[in-house]
Design a protein around this motif. Structure first.
Motif, mmCIF file in Angstrom:
data_model
loop_
_atom_site.group_PDB
_atom_site.id
_atom_site.type_symbol
_atom_site.label_atom_id
_atom_site.label_comp_id
_atom_site.label_asym_id
_atom_site.label_seq_id
_atom_site.Cartn_x
_atom_site.Cartn_y
_atom_site.Cartn_z
ATOM 1 N N GLU A 121 -44.894 10.816 -22.127
ATOM 2 C CA GLU A 121 -44.461 11.602 -22.969
ATOM 3 C C GLU A 121 -43.106 12.093 -22.657
ATOM 4 O O GLU A 121 -42.236 12.384 -23.358
ATOM 5 N N GLU A 122 -42.793 12.440 -21.239
ATOM 6 C CA GLU A 122 -41.434 12.989 -20.833
ATOM 7 C C GLU A 122 -40.266 11.759 -20.962
ATOM 8 O O GLU A 122 -39.425 12.101 -21.053
ATOM 9 N N ARG B 146 -36.945 12.042 -23.356
ATOM 10 C CA ARG B 146 -35.623 11.893 -22.777
ATOM 11 C C ARG B 146 -35.284 10.647 -23.245
ATOM 12 O O ARG B 146 -33.890 10.272 -22.705
ATOM 13 N N ILE C 137 -37.442 13.950 -13.823
ATOM 14 C CA ILE C 137 -38.590 13.388 -14.565
ATOM 15 C C ILE C 137 -39.697 13.928 -13.854
ATOM 16 O O ILE C 137 -40.681 14.283 -14.323
ATOM 17 N N ALA D 85 -40.778 17.678 -14.107
ATOM 18 C CA ALA D 85 -41.238 17.660 -15.416
ATOM 19 C C ALA D 85 -42.429 17.306 -15.859
ATOM 20 O O ALA D 85 -43.442 17.904 -16.227
ATOM 21 N N VAL D 86 -42.937 16.194 -15.042
ATOM 22 C CA VAL D 86 -44.401 15.792 -15.243
ATOM 23 C C VAL D 86 -45.174 16.706 -14.503
ATOM 24 O O VAL D 86 -46.240 16.891 -14.944
ATOM 25 N N ARG E 90 -46.033 19.640 -16.715
ATOM 26 C CA ARG E 90 -46.675 19.346 -17.666
ATOM 27 C C ARG E 90 -48.278 19.174 -17.053
ATOM 28 O O ARG E 90 -49.283 19.671 -17.813
#
Length: 249
Positions: A148-149, A153, A223, A226-227, A230
């Motif tokens: 999803e990330e 991007r 990234i 960000a994961v 999440r």
């Protein structure tokens, strides 16, 4: 070496040693299932940096490790492990080993039928094969969060298969077809705390996936962070498939 067998497995031994130490620690249960005995000749399929290979040798067995990562083989050899650069699906051993072992490797091997046959042929009659791999549902939440990330991007996650996370029945069917019997394969849910955090897990364990998505090195940590946001915790949703089987006499 088989390109298909190394689809997303790309490793930096230093990162792996720092972040992935839990893999060998949690593999101890599978090693106990193997029960290596003094004087046995044992094949370690996907030996990585040789941590568990050395533990087998410490129990008195003679061990040969194989792996398709040049970097990992170099790390294993630096520890004094007898290790060969070789993909499991390309092995041509013939009835040379009393037992075989594998930890956290077979889920990377996409030529699974060919690998099963190669392991079968490598064993002497009556030889056993024990180990552990990622099972059905393994890291599903982590994989979804990463993909999803990547999409957000502007990156395209690879569309072809990346890992083989088998159910116990699917796994048993393939190894029975290769000739094994007395197959005991069990799925074990094992949520695992990642000591160094999910960010480091992403940049270490999904390195090959990020390579194939063409993510520049400079963006990978961001990234990974960000994961981690999440997922919301440092717990990875691991599911393991633990197994033991025998080659008939």
């Amino acid at each position: 070496m088989s390109p298909a067998g190394a689809s997303t497995s790309k490793w930096d031994p230093a990162d792996y040693a720092r972040v992935g130490g839990f893999v060998a620690q949690l593999g101890a249960a599978a090693l106990d299932l193997l029960e290596p005995k003094p004087g046995e000749r044992i094949l370690d399929v996907g030996c990585g940096d040789g941590t568990l290979t050395r533990q087998i040798a410490e129990r008195g067995a003679t061990v040969l490790g194989i792996d398709n990562s040049p970097e990992m083989i170099a790390a294993a050899q630096a520890k004094g492990v007898d290790a060969l650069l070789l993909d499991v699906a390309d092995m041509s051993f013939a009835a040379e080993f009393d037992a075989a072992f594998s930890n956290a490797t077979l889920h990377w091997v996409l030529e699974k039928q060919k690998a099963a046959r190669a392991i079968f042929y490598a064993l002497k009659p009556g030889g056993r094969f024990a180990g552990e791999m990622g099972g059905e549902g393994n890291i599903a939440r982590l994989r979804d969060a990463l993909d999803e990330e990547l999409i957000i991007r502007g990156y395209q996650p690879p569309v072809d298969a990346s890992n083989w996370y088998a159910s116990p029945q699917e796994f048993a069917d393939i190894y029975e077809a290769a000739g094994f019997d007395q197959i005991d394969a069990r799925s074990i849910e094992r949520p695992t705390v990642i000591e160094h955090g999910i960010t480091e897990w992403v940049t270490t364990f999904r390195r090959g996936w990020l390579d194939r998505a063409q993510v520049p090195e400079g963006e990978r940590h961001e990234i990974g962070t960000a994961v981690a946001d999440r997922v919301g915790s440092n717990v990875a949703d691991y599911v393991r498939l633990r197994f033991i089987m025998r080659k008939p006499h």
